[in-house]
Design an enzyme around this catalytic site. Structure first.
Site, short mmCIF file in Angstrom:
data_model
loop_
_atom_site.label_atom_id
_atom_site.label_comp_id
_atom_site.label_asym_id
_atom_site.label_seq_id
_atom_site.Cartn_x
_atom_site.Cartn_y
_atom_site.Cartn_z
N GLY A 46 0.84 -1.19 0.00
CA GLY A 46 0.00 0.00 0.00
C GLY A 46 0.87 1.24 0.00
O GLY A 46 2.02 1.20 0.46
N GLN A 51 3.28 10.05 0.92
CA GLN A 51 4.55 9.32 1.09
C GLN A 51 5.55 9.62 -0.02
O GLN A 51 6.75 9.39 0.15
CB GLN A 51 4.31 7.81 1.15
CG GLN A 51 3.61 7.38 2.43
CD GLN A 51 3.44 5.88 2.46
OE1 GLN A 51 2.49 5.34 1.88
NE2 GLN A 51 4.37 5.19 3.10
N CYS A 93 5.49 0.16 7.75
CA CYS A 93 5.21 1.27 6.84
C CYS A 93 6.50 1.58 6.09
O CYS A 93 7.57 1.63 6.69
CB CYS A 93 4.78 2.49 7.64
SG CYS A 93 4.46 3.94 6.62
N LEU A 94 6.37 1.81 4.79
CA LEU A 94 7.55 2.14 3.98
C LEU A 94 8.19 3.46 4.42
O LEU A 94 9.36 3.69 4.13
CB LEU A 94 7.17 2.20 2.50
CG LEU A 94 6.78 0.84 1.89
CD1 LEU A 94 6.12 1.04 0.53
CD2 LEU A 94 7.99 -0.07 1.78
N HIS A 135 -4.65 1.98 7.25
CA HIS A 135 -3.27 2.51 7.26
C HIS A 135 -3.12 3.62 6.20
O HIS A 135 -2.55 4.67 6.49
CB HIS A 135 -2.31 1.35 7.00
CG HIS A 135 -0.87 1.70 7.02
ND1 HIS A 135 -0.02 1.36 8.05
CD2 HIS A 135 -0.11 2.36 6.12
CE1 HIS A 135 1.19 1.81 7.79
NE2 HIS A 135 1.18 2.42 6.61
N GLU A 136 -3.65 3.38 5.01
CA GLU A 136 -3.50 4.37 3.93
C GLU A 136 -4.39 5.60 4.16
O GLU A 136 -3.99 6.73 3.85
CB GLU A 136 -3.77 3.74 2.56
CG GLU A 136 -2.86 2.55 2.20
CD GLU A 136 -1.39 2.76 2.46
OE1 GLU A 136 -0.91 3.92 2.41
OE2 GLU A 136 -0.68 1.78 2.75
N HIS A 139 -2.65 7.79 6.47
CA HIS A 139 -1.61 8.59 5.82
C HIS A 139 -2.18 9.90 5.27
O HIS A 139 -1.56 10.96 5.42
CB HIS A 139 -0.96 7.84 4.65
CG HIS A 139 0.21 6.99 5.04
ND1 HIS A 139 1.33 7.50 5.64
CD2 HIS A 139 0.45 5.67 4.87
CE1 HIS A 139 2.21 6.53 5.84
NE2 HIS A 139 1.70 5.39 5.39
C1 QAP Z 1 0.79 -0.56 4.59
O1 QAP Z 1 2.99 -1.25 4.25
C2 QAP Z 1 0.14 -1.66 5.38
O2 QAP Z 1 9.38 -1.66 7.62
C3 QAP Z 1 1.80 -1.00 3.59
O3 QAP Z 1 11.53 -2.40 6.23
C4 QAP Z 1 0.43 -1.80 6.71
O4 QAP Z 1 3.89 -2.18 2.44
C5 QAP Z 1 -0.75 -2.52 4.81
C6 QAP Z 1 7.76 -2.41 4.41
C7 QAP Z 1 -0.20 -2.79 7.44
C8 QAP Z 1 -1.36 -3.53 5.53
C9 QAP Z 1 -1.08 -3.66 6.87
C10 QAP Z 1 7.93 -2.02 5.73
C11 QAP Z 1 8.87 -2.79 3.70
C12 QAP Z 1 6.44 -2.39 3.75
C13 QAP Z 1 9.19 -2.04 6.33
C14 QAP Z 1 4.05 -1.81 3.58
C15 QAP Z 1 10.31 -2.42 5.58
C16 QAP Z 1 10.14 -2.79 4.27
C17 QAP Z 1 5.32 -1.89 4.31
CO CO Z 2 2.55 3.53 5.48
#
Ligand code: QAP
Ligand code: CO
Length: 172
Positions: A46, A51, A93-94, A135-136, A139
């Site tokens: 997501g 972001q 979270c990215l 989550h989004e 944001h």
């Molecule tokens: C949001 O999150 C989300 O810490 C998307 O080192 C959160 O794609 C969706 C990621 C919770 C559903 C449930 C995080 C990659 C990716 C990190 C992500 C990392 C590398 C997070």
């Molecule tokens: Co995020």
């Protein structure tokens, strides 16, 4: 279609509510393309426009990370229609790479918004999809998962993140 740099915790755009989109024009289509490319490259499931530094209410979600085209969801001005139940799972979270925590989220949500063609769409999400939608939408309201933790956990994590942000130390 460009892979954009992802802003990290501490950047003001991530901590400010984004503006509603008024016209779904070519610039918004380009924004969607860049967001999808950036999400897949990360890789992530997501991404929200703030972001990548664009303070608009635009989100993309794809639990398959590009494996299954039917799972890509692109929405302008998403909002909640229903929220039920609770789930407590770890999320990341990215924009906060390398950290995870378990904020309380609804077990099921219904959201609505406009697709890239300007058509109204409604989606029901449970479990991981519900979490991704929440989550989004957080944001675009200027909130990160860190802001949803209990005060004790939040303060501990924020202290670590502020230290990392000060050191400019986000490269993994
Ligand atoms: C949001 O999150 C989300 O810490 C998307 O080192 C959160 O794609 C969706 C990621 C919770 C559903 C449930 C995080 C990659 C990716 C990190 C992500 C990392 C590398 C997070
Ligand atoms: Co995020």
């Amino acid at each position: 279609m460009l892979i954009r740099p992802i802003l990290k915790y501490g950047h003001p755009v991530l901590h400010t509510p984004s503006e509603a989109v008024t016209d779904i024009d070519g610039a918004i289509h380009e924004l969607f393309d860049d967001m999808v490319a950036t999400m897949y490259a990360a890789p992530g499931i997501g991404l929200a426009a703030p972001q990548i530094g664009i303070p608009l209410r635009v989100i993309v979600v794809d639990l398959s990370v590009g494996e299954d085209k039917k799972q890509l969801i692109r929405l302008v001005n998403p909002e909640f229609v229903e929220r039920d139940g609770e789930q407590h799972y770890e999320e990341g979270c990215l924009s906060v790479p390398g950290f995870g925590a378990s904020p309380i989220r609804p077990a099921r949500v219904v959201i609505k918004g406009l697709d890239p063609q300007g058509k109204e769409r409604e989606y029901t999400g449970t479990d991981l999809l519900a979490r991704a939608f929440c989550h989004e939408i957080d944001h675009i309201d200027g909130l990160l998962f860190v802001d949803r933790l209990t005060p004790l956990k939040r303060d501990l994590l924020k202290r670590k993140l502020r230290k990392k942000a000060r050191a400019g130390d986000w490269e993994e």
